[in-house]
Design a protein around this motif. Structure first.
Motif, short mmCIF file in Angstrom:
data_model
loop_
_atom_site.label_atom_id
_atom_site.label_comp_id
_atom_site.label_asym_id
_atom_site.label_seq_id
_atom_site.Cartn_x
_atom_site.Cartn_y
_atom_site.Cartn_z
N ASN A 135 -35.37 4.27 -15.52
CA ASN A 135 -36.34 5.35 -15.35
C ASN A 135 -35.67 6.49 -14.66
OD1 ASN A 135 -38.61 3.09 -15.21
ND2 ASN A 135 -39.27 4.92 -16.36
N CYS A 136 -35.89 7.64 -14.88
CA CYS A 136 -35.39 8.93 -14.41
C CYS A 136 -36.62 9.48 -13.34
CB CYS A 136 -35.26 9.88 -15.29
SG CYS A 136 -33.70 9.75 -16.58
N SER A 137 -35.99 9.88 -12.10
CA SER A 137 -37.14 10.19 -11.18
C SER A 137 -36.70 11.35 -10.45
CB SER A 137 -37.44 9.22 -10.09
OG SER A 137 -36.70 8.89 -9.32
N ASP A 138 -37.30 12.25 -9.69
CA ASP A 138 -37.01 13.21 -8.64
C ASP A 138 -36.19 14.37 -9.63
OD1 ASP A 138 -38.30 12.18 -6.36
OD2 ASP A 138 -36.80 10.87 -6.35
N THR A 139 -36.73 14.52 -10.82
CA THR A 139 -35.84 15.54 -11.66
C THR A 139 -36.12 16.74 -11.28
OG1 THR A 139 -37.63 15.24 -13.25
CG2 THR A 139 -35.73 13.77 -13.65
N VAL A 140 -35.12 17.76 -11.24
CA VAL A 140 -35.16 18.90 -11.10
C VAL A 140 -34.23 19.81 -12.29
CG1 VAL A 140 -34.28 20.93 -9.33
CG2 VAL A 140 -35.18 18.62 -8.63
N ILE A 141 -34.99 20.76 -12.91
CA ILE A 141 -34.31 21.74 -13.70
C ILE A 141 -33.65 22.87 -12.97
CG2 ILE A 141 -34.73 23.14 -15.83
CD1 ILE A 141 -35.10 20.20 -16.13
N ASP A 142 -32.38 22.81 -13.11
CA ASP A 142 -31.89 24.25 -12.33
C ASP A 142 -32.11 25.39 -12.89
OD1 ASP A 142 -30.51 22.23 -10.99
OD2 ASP A 142 -28.45 22.54 -11.98
#
Length: 447
Positions: A361-368
């Motif tokens: 899974n992907c976590s702690d995602t941030v969109i720049d």
């Protein structure tokens, strides 16, 4: 006659020295009379007094050493922040005299006994085609990780990659640990040295200021004199020089530094003196604060640089590092518009299903938050924001090289056949990542 005299003498002595009687307190609390001799009575009283004193003697609390503070939650939160910024931190390479830049440090600068996270990273300005370095500070309080902002600044830039403007800097504490200083240089036609002092005066909550307290200029321009300014007052170059070295000589903890283009102040810093860590060293330091083994997983089986298999001008790539951090970039033209999305985050829940299949899974995602316009091929384009495949809570599946498509789950097999009609029965040549939205990412090279 003599007998009478002797009897009288005995009676006189008896009258002068009567029988000694001592009243003592018995075990039942009643008074008891003892006919002990004076020596015996004294012994009994002394023993009773000692016993009573021992019973009434105040108990002295045992001194125990205060437990060492546990920064477990703070360090776990800081590790997430570092992973979210991993690619930009590792991209910083201005400390050219060392093999790996030491650009991360944990140090209490807010006076709350909890170390702050301080790091620098390299940021791309694709509009103006250069990179710059920012100073970043995070604190942990009230169970939350909070980014420290800078007074009157959106971000604090330390350096840029523009020609002649690689500015050396030193971030350090005074020997008594009370003051935090930032010393910078700018080498162009003049060598400008500045001292900034950390302060929270007139700042909002979770806001700080680096107030300039000295500016000293040594110029190479003809007919222009050297100058020096202290606390907004012109005092001359020499007085600034003394002030500058007084502070540097009083250096305590060396936190971070960059030695690029600096040949004058090398006595004040070295990798051995610096408390800063490289990214890999910081990750090793933080590993002991991990709450579970997942944080120590081996991500090398899925690490690599992948490109999406799609038609059209818009391309999407994702890079997964050995520590589980990733960065996915979507960029390109479509229908006379320029689309872009940059997402960074951390891989979690990595599971080996078989020798040929992994899920994660992907976590702690941030969109720049990139600039709103981009200058491309001589024309300025407005950026159209778009979705990012890796900004998702879905489970992703990776198949390793040599996997037969027929061994994939049915949904992935049908999707793979759609893009590879002529090669859908042969083993796949590279690792591939399959998403539930139909996207497939194929292992590739950066170039």
């Amino acid at each position: 006659m003599k007998t009478k005299k002797r009897k009288c003498l005995v009676m006189l002595i008896a009258m002068l020295v009567p029988m000694t009687s001592v009243t003592l307190s018995g075990c039942n609390g009643k008074n008891e009379v003892s006919n002990a001799t004076p020596d015996q009575a004294t012994t009994q009283i002394t023993t009773q007094q000692i016993t009573t004193q021992e019973q009434t003697k105040p108990t002295v609390a045992e001194t125990t050493q205060a437990p060492k503070p546990d920064y477990h939650e703070a360090y776990q939160a800081y590790k997430t922040v570092l992973k979210q910024n991993a690619f930009e931190i590792r991209a910083y390479d201005y400390q050219n005299k060392t093999d790996e830049s030491k650009q991360i440090v944990f140090e209490d600068i807010m006076g709350d006994d909890t170390p702050e996270l301080i790091f620098v990273k390299s940021v791309e300005d694709t509009y103006n085609d250069y990179t710059y370095v920012t100073l970043n500070i995070y604190t942990y309080s009230d169970g939350e990780c909070k980014e420290i902002s800078f007074k009157d600044k959106d971000e604090y830039q330390l350096q840029t990659s523009l020609q002649y403007t690689y500015d050396p800097y030193i971030l350090f504490k005074s020997s008594d640990g009370k003051d935090l200083y930032l010393f910078t240089q700018r080498r162009t036609t003049s060598n400008v040295c500045r001292f900034f002092k950390f302060t929270t005066d007139n700042c909002e909550e979770n806001e700080i200021d680096f107030k300039m307290i000295m500016e000293q200029t040594k110029t190479e321009i003809p007919n222009i004199s050297n100058s020096g300014n202290l606390f907004d007052e012109e005092v001359g170059y020499d007085k600034c020089d003394k002030y500058k070295y007084d502070i540097l000589d009083n250096m305590g903890s060396l936190l971070l530094y960059s030695d690029y283009l600096d040949s004058d102040y090398g006595n004040y810093y070295s990798p051995e003196k610096c408390k800063g860590m490289s990214y890999s060293e910081a990750m090793s330091f933080l590993a002991k604060y991990d709450s579970d083994s997942q944080n120590n997983a081996d991500y090398s089986p899925i690490a690599g640089f992948y490109r999406v298999i799609k038609n059209g001008m818009v391309s999407s790539t994702v890079e997964i590092a050995d520590d589980g951090t990733f960065k996915c970039e979507v960029k390109g033209f479509s229908a006379d518009k320029y689309y872009e999305s940059v997402c960074s985050g951390v891989i979690t829940n990595l599971k080996k299903i078989s020798d040929n299949k992994y899920t994660f899974n992907c976590s702690d995602t941030v969109i720049d938050d990139e600039p709103e316009t981009r200058y491309i091929n001589g024309k300025e384009w407005a950026i159209e924001r778009c979705d990012n495949d890796f900004d998702t809570t879905d489970e992703l599946t990776l198949y390793t090289e040599g996997t037969y498509p027929t061994d994939m789950r049915e949904k992935d097999y049908q999707n793979y056949k759609f893009w590879n009609r002529n090669n859908s029965e042969n083993p796949i040549p590279n690792k591939m990542i399959f998403l539930d939205n139909g996207s497939i990412y194929d292992l590739s090279s950066k170039n």
